[in-house]
Design an enzyme around this catalytic site. Structure first.
Site, PDB file in Angstrom:
ATOM      1  N   ILE A  13       0.936  -1.193   0.047  1.00 30.33           N
ATOM      2  CA  ILE A  13      -0.090  -0.003  -0.049  1.00 30.33           C
ATOM      3  C   ILE A  13       0.791   1.248   0.260  1.00 30.33           C
ATOM      4  O   ILE A  13       1.421   1.730   0.821  1.00 30.33           O
ATOM      5  CB  ILE A  13      -0.878   0.061   1.140  1.00 30.33           C
ATOM      6  N   PRO A  14       0.866   2.217  -1.198  1.00 27.41           N
ATOM      7  CA  PRO A  14       1.678   3.234  -1.192  1.00 27.41           C
ATOM      8  C   PRO A  14       0.957   4.379  -0.577  1.00 27.41           C
ATOM      9  O   PRO A  14       0.457   5.304  -0.980  1.00 27.41           O
ATOM     10  CB  PRO A  14       1.796   3.450  -2.681  1.00 27.41           C
ATOM     11  N   CYS A  15       1.136   4.237   1.114  1.00 30.36           N
ATOM     12  CA  CYS A  15       0.309   5.131   1.817  1.00 30.36           C
ATOM     13  C   CYS A  15       0.941   6.611   1.766  1.00 30.36           C
ATOM     14  O   CYS A  15       0.569   7.407   2.300  1.00 30.36           O
ATOM     15  CB  CYS A  15       0.214   4.597   3.211  1.00 30.36           C
ATOM     16  N   TYR A  16       2.242   6.731   1.159  1.00 25.08           N
ATOM     17  CA  TYR A  16       2.847   7.919   1.052  1.00 25.08           C
ATOM     18  C   TYR A  16       2.384   8.645   0.162  1.00 25.08           C
ATOM     19  O   TYR A  16       2.652  10.044   0.119  1.00 25.08           O
ATOM     20  CB  TYR A  16       4.436   7.519   0.624  1.00 25.08           C
ATOM     21  N   LYS A  17       1.592   8.292  -0.675  1.00 26.42           N
ATOM     22  CA  LYS A  17       0.732   9.222  -1.703  1.00 26.42           C
ATOM     23  C   LYS A  17      -0.433   9.736  -1.154  1.00 26.42           C
ATOM     24  O   LYS A  17      -1.031  10.627  -1.424  1.00 26.42           O
ATOM     25  CB  LYS A  17       0.180   8.208  -2.954  1.00 26.42           C
TER      26      LYS A  17
END
Length: 104
Positions: free
Chosen positions: A53-57
């Site tokens: 999950i690219p939660c950095y986005k």
DNA sequence: ATATTGACATTTA
DNA sequence: ATAAATGCCAATA
């Protein structure tokens, strides 16, 4: 604990964000069908599984980058790697980088 | 059932 | 610009 179903919806929404784009907690909450952004932050915090999950986005609606268990610095670095310019914990041209689910 | 908390948002002053 | 108040959903005590 959050129902896995909710988490799944969040993951799906985040994964939908194209490269070089970011989204906000609010947008995700709407994409899920809710109106509260807090849920999103909590769900992401429970997982922070950046491998999947690219939660950095996911940033705040005002373009301020916050929230990252691995360290905010790391998050900024990842954003830059995606083509997002971050200046003093803020996204430059945030409006242009913001991806809206609004819709389906 | 209520109160509190959580990587927040929006409005008003 | 910052501060305060309100709204919101889910889980836990």
């Amino acid at each position: 604990m959050i129902s896995k179903n909710l988490q799944k919806q969040v993951y799906n929404a985040v994964k939908t964000v194209p490269k070089g784009m970011v989204t906000t907690y609010g947008e995700i909450s709407q994409a899920i069908g809710l109106k509260s952004s807090r849920l999103i932050g909590k769900i992401l915090s429970l997982n922070t599984d950046f491998k999947s999950i690219p939660c950095y986005k996911v940033v705040k609606s005002n373009g301020h980058v916050s929230g990252y268990n691995q360290g905010i610095n790391k998050k900024i670095r990842l954003l830059k790697a995606d083509g997002i310019t971050v200046k003093n914990f803020k996204i430059v041209n945030f409006k242009e980088k913001l991806f809206k689910f609004s819709g389906k």
